[in-house]
Each structure stands twice: as structure tokens, then as C-alpha cells.
Design a protein around this motif. Sequence first.
Motif, PDB file in Angstrom:
ATOM      1  N   PHE A 144     -12.972 -28.415  59.020  1.00  0.00           N
ATOM      2  CA  PHE A 144     -12.482 -27.152  58.479  1.00  0.00           C
ATOM      3  C   PHE A 144     -13.404 -26.639  57.385  1.00  0.00           C
ATOM      4  O   PHE A 144     -14.243 -27.358  56.870  1.00  0.00           O
ATOM      5  N   LYS A 145     -13.223 -25.363  57.056  1.00  0.00           N
ATOM      6  CA  LYS A 145     -13.952 -24.760  55.949  1.00  0.00           C
ATOM      7  C   LYS A 145     -12.923 -24.200  54.985  1.00  0.00           C
ATOM      8  O   LYS A 145     -11.983 -23.517  55.396  1.00  0.00           O
ATOM      9  N   LEU A 146     -13.114 -24.485  53.705  1.00  0.00           N
ATOM     10  CA  LEU A 146     -12.189 -23.973  52.700  1.00  0.00           C
ATOM     11  C   LEU A 146     -12.901 -22.857  51.944  1.00  0.00           C
ATOM     12  O   LEU A 146     -14.015 -23.049  51.476  1.00  0.00           O
ATOM     13  N   HIS A 147     -12.259 -21.687  51.877  1.00  0.00           N
ATOM     14  CA  HIS A 147     -12.834 -20.561  51.148  1.00  0.00           C
ATOM     15  C   HIS A 147     -11.949 -20.271  49.956  1.00  0.00           C
ATOM     16  O   HIS A 147     -10.725 -20.283  50.076  1.00  0.00           O
ATOM     17  N   CYS A 148     -12.570 -19.984  48.817  1.00  0.00           N
ATOM     18  CA  CYS A 148     -11.777 -19.714  47.624  1.00  0.00           C
ATOM     19  C   CYS A 148     -12.291 -18.460  46.938  1.00  0.00           C
ATOM     20  O   CYS A 148     -13.493 -18.286  46.759  1.00  0.00           O
ATOM     21  N   PHE A 149     -11.357 -17.596  46.569  1.00  0.00           N
ATOM     22  CA  PHE A 149     -11.717 -16.402  45.827  1.00  0.00           C
ATOM     23  C   PHE A 149     -10.926 -16.403  44.534  1.00  0.00           C
ATOM     24  O   PHE A 149      -9.698 -16.435  44.557  1.00  0.00           O
ATOM     25  N   GLN A 150     -11.632 -16.400  43.400  1.00  0.00           N
ATOM     26  CA  GLN A 150     -10.926 -16.350  42.115  1.00  0.00           C
ATOM     27  C   GLN A 150     -11.007 -14.948  41.555  1.00  0.00           C
ATOM     28  O   GLN A 150     -12.094 -14.378  41.437  1.00  0.00           O
ATOM     29  N   THR A 151      -9.861 -14.365  41.205  1.00  0.00           N
ATOM     30  CA  THR A 151      -9.842 -13.016  40.662  1.00  0.00           C
ATOM     31  C   THR A 151     -10.197 -13.054  39.185  1.00  0.00           C
ATOM     32  O   THR A 151     -10.306 -14.113  38.584  1.00  0.00           O
ATOM     33  N   THR A 194      -8.364 -12.366  36.836  1.00  0.00           N
ATOM     34  CA  THR A 194      -7.244 -12.850  36.028  1.00  0.00           C
ATOM     35  C   THR A 194      -6.977 -14.333  36.257  1.00  0.00           C
ATOM     36  O   THR A 194      -6.009 -14.876  35.762  1.00  0.00           O
ATOM     37  N   GLY A 195      -7.849 -14.985  37.038  1.00  0.00           N
ATOM     38  CA  GLY A 195      -7.728 -16.435  37.191  1.00  0.00           C
ATOM     39  C   GLY A 195      -6.872 -16.912  38.349  1.00  0.00           C
ATOM     40  O   GLY A 195      -6.656 -18.106  38.510  1.00  0.00           O
ATOM     41  N   ILE A 196      -6.378 -15.995  39.177  1.00  0.00           N
ATOM     42  CA  ILE A 196      -5.610 -16.404  40.365  1.00  0.00           C
ATOM     43  C   ILE A 196      -6.597 -16.803  41.463  1.00  0.00           C
ATOM     44  O   ILE A 196      -7.589 -16.106  41.678  1.00  0.00           O
ATOM     45  N   LYS A 197      -6.326 -17.919  42.134  1.00  0.00           N
ATOM     46  CA  LYS A 197      -7.218 -18.328  43.219  1.00  0.00           C
ATOM     47  C   LYS A 197      -6.516 -18.145  44.559  1.00  0.00           C
ATOM     48  O   LYS A 197      -5.394 -18.605  44.745  1.00  0.00           O
ATOM     49  N   PHE A 198      -7.212 -17.487  45.484  1.00  0.00           N
ATOM     50  CA  PHE A 198      -6.720 -17.379  46.860  1.00  0.00           C
ATOM     51  C   PHE A 198      -7.558 -18.333  47.688  1.00  0.00           C
ATOM     52  O   PHE A 198      -8.777 -18.228  47.727  1.00  0.00           O
ATOM     53  N   ILE A 199      -6.902 -19.280  48.345  1.00  0.00           N
ATOM     54  CA  ILE A 199      -7.609 -20.315  49.085  1.00  0.00           C
ATOM     55  C   ILE A 199      -7.224 -20.244  50.552  1.00  0.00           C
ATOM     56  O   ILE A 199      -6.038 -20.202  50.877  1.00  0.00           O
ATOM     57  N   ILE A 200      -8.225 -20.225  51.423  1.00  0.00           N
ATOM     58  CA  ILE A 200      -7.946 -20.207  52.871  1.00  0.00           C
ATOM     59  C   ILE A 200      -8.638 -21.404  53.523  1.00  0.00           C
ATOM     60  O   ILE A 200      -9.819 -21.637  53.279  1.00  0.00           O
ATOM     61  N   LEU A 201      -7.887 -22.123  54.346  1.00  0.00           N
ATOM     62  CA  LEU A 201      -8.465 -23.201  55.154  1.00  0.00           C
ATOM     63  C   LEU A 201      -8.576 -22.671  56.563  1.00  0.00           C
ATOM     64  O   LEU A 201      -7.586 -22.202  57.130  1.00  0.00           O
ATOM     65  N   ALA A 202      -9.770 -22.712  57.134  1.00  0.00           N
ATOM     66  CA  ALA A 202      -9.946 -22.175  58.475  1.00  0.00           C
ATOM     67  C   ALA A 202     -10.909 -23.024  59.279  1.00  0.00           C
ATOM     68  O   ALA A 202     -11.565 -23.916  58.744  1.00  0.00           O
ATOM     69  N   ASP A 203     -10.970 -22.719  60.558  1.00  0.00           N
ATOM     70  CA  ASP A 203     -11.925 -23.343  61.457  1.00  0.00           C
ATOM     71  C   ASP A 203     -13.339 -23.033  60.933  1.00  0.00           C
ATOM     72  O   ASP A 203     -13.590 -21.934  60.460  1.00  0.00           O
ATOM     73  N   PRO A 204     -14.278 -23.993  61.046  1.00  0.00           N
ATOM     74  CA  PRO A 204     -15.624 -23.723  60.512  1.00  0.00           C
ATOM     75  C   PRO A 204     -16.319 -22.519  61.150  1.00  0.00           C
ATOM     76  O   PRO A 204     -17.179 -21.906  60.542  1.00  0.00           O
ATOM     77  N   ARG A 205     -15.907 -22.194  62.388  1.00  0.00           N
ATOM     78  CA  ARG A 205     -16.590 -21.082  63.058  1.00  0.00           C
ATOM     79  C   ARG A 205     -15.958 -19.728  62.769  1.00  0.00           C
ATOM     80  O   ARG A 205     -16.490 -18.710  63.164  1.00  0.00           O
ATOM     81  N   GLN A 206     -14.836 -19.721  62.118  1.00  0.00           N
ATOM     82  CA  GLN A 206     -14.127 -18.462  61.882  1.00  0.00           C
ATOM     83  C   GLN A 206     -14.920 -17.592  60.916  1.00  0.00           C
ATOM     84  O   GLN A 206     -15.325 -18.042  59.846  1.00  0.00           O
ATOM     85  N   ALA A 207     -15.127 -16.323  61.307  1.00  0.00           N
ATOM     86  CA  ALA A 207     -15.867 -15.392  60.451  1.00  0.00           C
ATOM     87  C   ALA A 207     -14.895 -14.403  59.808  1.00  0.00           C
ATOM     88  O   ALA A 207     -13.739 -14.333  60.191  1.00  0.00           O
ATOM     89  N   GLY A 208     -15.374 -13.651  58.853  1.00  0.00           N
ATOM     90  CA  GLY A 208     -14.569 -12.591  58.244  1.00  0.00           C
ATOM     91  C   GLY A 208     -13.595 -13.077  57.193  1.00  0.00           C
ATOM     92  O   GLY A 208     -12.681 -12.357  56.812  1.00  0.00           O
ATOM     93  N   ILE A 209     -13.786 -14.323  56.696  1.00  0.00           N
ATOM     94  CA  ILE A 209     -12.816 -14.853  55.739  1.00  0.00           C
ATOM     95  C   ILE A 209     -12.958 -14.170  54.366  1.00  0.00           C
ATOM     96  O   ILE A 209     -11.971 -13.946  53.673  1.00  0.00           O
ATOM     97  N   ASP A 210     -14.187 -13.816  53.997  1.00  0.00           N
ATOM     98  CA  ASP A 210     -14.366 -13.169  52.694  1.00  0.00           C
ATOM     99  C   ASP A 210     -13.588 -11.875  52.609  1.00  0.00           C
ATOM    100  O   ASP A 210     -12.923 -11.598  51.606  1.00  0.00           O
ATOM    101  N   SER A 211     -13.663 -11.066  53.664  1.00  0.00           N
ATOM    102  CA  SER A 211     -12.912  -9.806  53.623  1.00  0.00           C
ATOM    103  C   SER A 211     -11.419 -10.087  53.720  1.00  0.00           C
ATOM    104  O   SER A 211     -10.607  -9.369  53.130  1.00  0.00           O
ATOM    105  N   LEU A 212     -11.041 -11.152  54.413  1.00  0.00           N
ATOM    106  CA  LEU A 212      -9.619 -11.516  54.487  1.00  0.00           C
ATOM    107  C   LEU A 212      -9.086 -11.908  53.117  1.00  0.00           C
ATOM    108  O   LEU A 212      -7.963 -11.544  52.747  1.00  0.00           O
ATOM    109  N   LEU A 213      -9.914 -12.633  52.337  1.00  0.00           N
ATOM    110  CA  LEU A 213      -9.495 -13.021  50.985  1.00  0.00           C
ATOM    111  C   LEU A 213      -9.239 -11.790  50.122  1.00  0.00           C
ATOM    112  O   LEU A 213      -8.266 -11.721  49.369  1.00  0.00           O
ATOM    113  N   ARG A 214     -10.145 -10.787  50.254  1.00  0.00           N
ATOM    114  CA  ARG A 214      -9.964  -9.550  49.486  1.00  0.00           C
ATOM    115  C   ARG A 214      -8.696  -8.833  49.939  1.00  0.00           C
ATOM    116  O   ARG A 214      -7.955  -8.255  49.149  1.00  0.00           O
TER     117      ARG A 214
END
Lengths: 145, 224
Positions: free
Chosen positions: B147-154, B156-176
Amino acid sequence: MTVYNLYIFDRNGTCLHYSEWNRKKQAGISKDEEFKLMYGMLFSIRSFVSKMSPLDMKDGFLAFQTSKYKLHYYETPTGLKIVMNTDLGVPNCREILHQIYSTLFVEYVVKNPLCSMNEPIQSELFCTKLDGFIRSLPFFSARAG
Amino acid sequence: MPVVNMAIFSVYIVNKAGGLIYQYDSYVPRSENEKTFSFPLDLVLKTHDERVVVAFGQRDGIRVGHAVLSINGVDVNGRYTSDGKEVIEYLKDPTNYPVAIRFGRPRLSSNEKLMLASMFHSLFAIGSQLSPEERSSGIEMLETDTFKLHCFQTLTGIKFIILADPRQAGIDSLLRKIYEIYSDFALKNPFYSLEMPIRCELFDQNLKLALEVAEKAGTFGPGS
């Protein structure tokens, strides 16, 4: 594209080797503390990953990246850990880290009767060869300043 | 009929203090194996974290770390079966054999998810501290072979974390997008308190929708 630094840890957490090439920022703590923190972080990441993984893992944790650097990780079945920090442009380094293990560590440290296991590597030949190997990598460029 | 690629596994939202305030499992692939065993059991079992897991031995898809999920069809809760028998003692007795045991990767309990989220919160910060470059963020992407874990910290310090298949694309825009949904349906909800667990129905609905859209577009779309 460049390599910042490289750590080698044994299975007990002892830092056997550390080299840096283009490091811009120190961690703000002593080297000993930094090695312990790095090892502790990697140990925790491995435990975290094995719990979070939805499927059975084969290789486990491979790498992580931040906004400024990428940390590549390779662990041998005997618990030797090789960690390399590079900038973001560098692709998967697993093969390279494996090469460091097989052609440098095994050849110049394991096969050296004067190098004792589980102690920091004293062999200057190993350090020279490792430095030469890293500098010869296609993505290594010594930055000015 | 196009095959839906269930490539986004879970979403975690962590507050400024490192506490988990939202968790959603979109798809968790579970590999389970039920086999009939005769005495003696050729797998070594041990108690770990209040569960009975395989300590040594591997056969037919059963690996080290797999937990005992059920015995003879009766679900196992921790170290005991649903009808009160202690698992390890039960399996030591030859008169109970042959026995059908189902093994699989253990599911994370809510407590464990809370602990793992807080653990990641700390690891995120250490990643920034150990940086060889100046002004580095914390861990934004963590890669493993499964898996691949993506993390976006705003800001204000809130973290949005997504665990996805390593081949899955578009996670950065999904985090936003999830950040946007959080702003619209949690922050603008007058009954929601900051940093508290999110229990807003519209947030859940819109999150699920966004995940579905990302999965459909993701693996076939352009890179993230």
C-alpha cells in the motif's frame, strides 16, 4: 539530483556507518542521538506498516518522502538496515541499496577478518569504496555551496 | 461490465494534538483461510496483543502473524471462543481434533486505529526533524509493497491520511477534495466542535462519493 546521506544500522540498532555528501541542515542534536532517533523512527515505521497493511507483506516498508527529501530503506534478512536520503527526483533505489550490501558491505566488511560484527565499521577501504560508489551513481551531482 | 478497482483502502483524519477524529474503511481486502487440522497442530500459536496468532509455521496461505478467526465455525474473540473456551488450551487437547480453524490477517480494533494514528502523527514530525534539507515538511507519502500512505497536513495542523493501492493515481487531488468536504460539512456545521470526532452525516455521504469518483477516475487517469 543528489544523495544527502547514508546510514547503516545492524539488527541491534548500532549505527555501523554514516556518511554525508550534500547535507544542508543538521538535526540539531548530537550524532549519537540522531542515530538513535533514526533507528527508532524506522523501527516504529516498520511496526506501523505491518499493522496497517491490508495484505501480507513481502518486502514491507520501502521508502517515504516529504516535501524536500526522500528516504530509501532496505533491510536484509539478517536485520542489517541501509538507509539513504536523496532528493525527490530519485526513483526507486532498492536495487542500489542491495548492491551496496552485496558488493560493498559483504565484500569489504563481512569478509574482512579484522572487522568485528555489530561494531562501527573501521575499514577505510569500505568508506572509500562506498564514497566512490555513491559518487558514481547516475543521480548524484555534488552541488556547489 | 467494467471491473471496479477497489484501490482506496481507508481514510484517517488526525487533529492537531495527534488524536484520531475520523476513520473510514472503504475497502479492506481480507485474506482468510479455513483448513481442517489433525493433532498435533503443525503451526505454533502464541498470544499477542490479546489475540491468538501464528508465531511459527506456514502452510496453505496461512502465514506468521495471522490470527485465529474461528474454530469449527464458532467465532473467536481474542483468546476465547464465543462459547467461552480458551483457544490455546482447546487446541492442546487431542480429543478436540480434527478441528477446522480459520486463519487470517487480524482486523484492527478501534483502539488500535487510535494508537496507530497517533503513532503516525509523531513519525510525521520526526520525518521533518531528521531532514537533511532545510524547511522540510513531515512525511507526505510512505511507500510499501502492498500500500501507499498519503498525508496532507493543513495550515491548521489537521492531517488527512489516505491508504491506497500503490498504483492508484490522483490521491493528491483527492486529499484536497476531502479537505474541501471537511470545510463544508464539518467546519460549517454549527453543532461540530473543532478537534472533536466528526459525526456529520453529510460529511460521510460526500466523502464516500468523492472516494468513488476518485477510484473510478484514478487508476486509468493521468498521474496524481
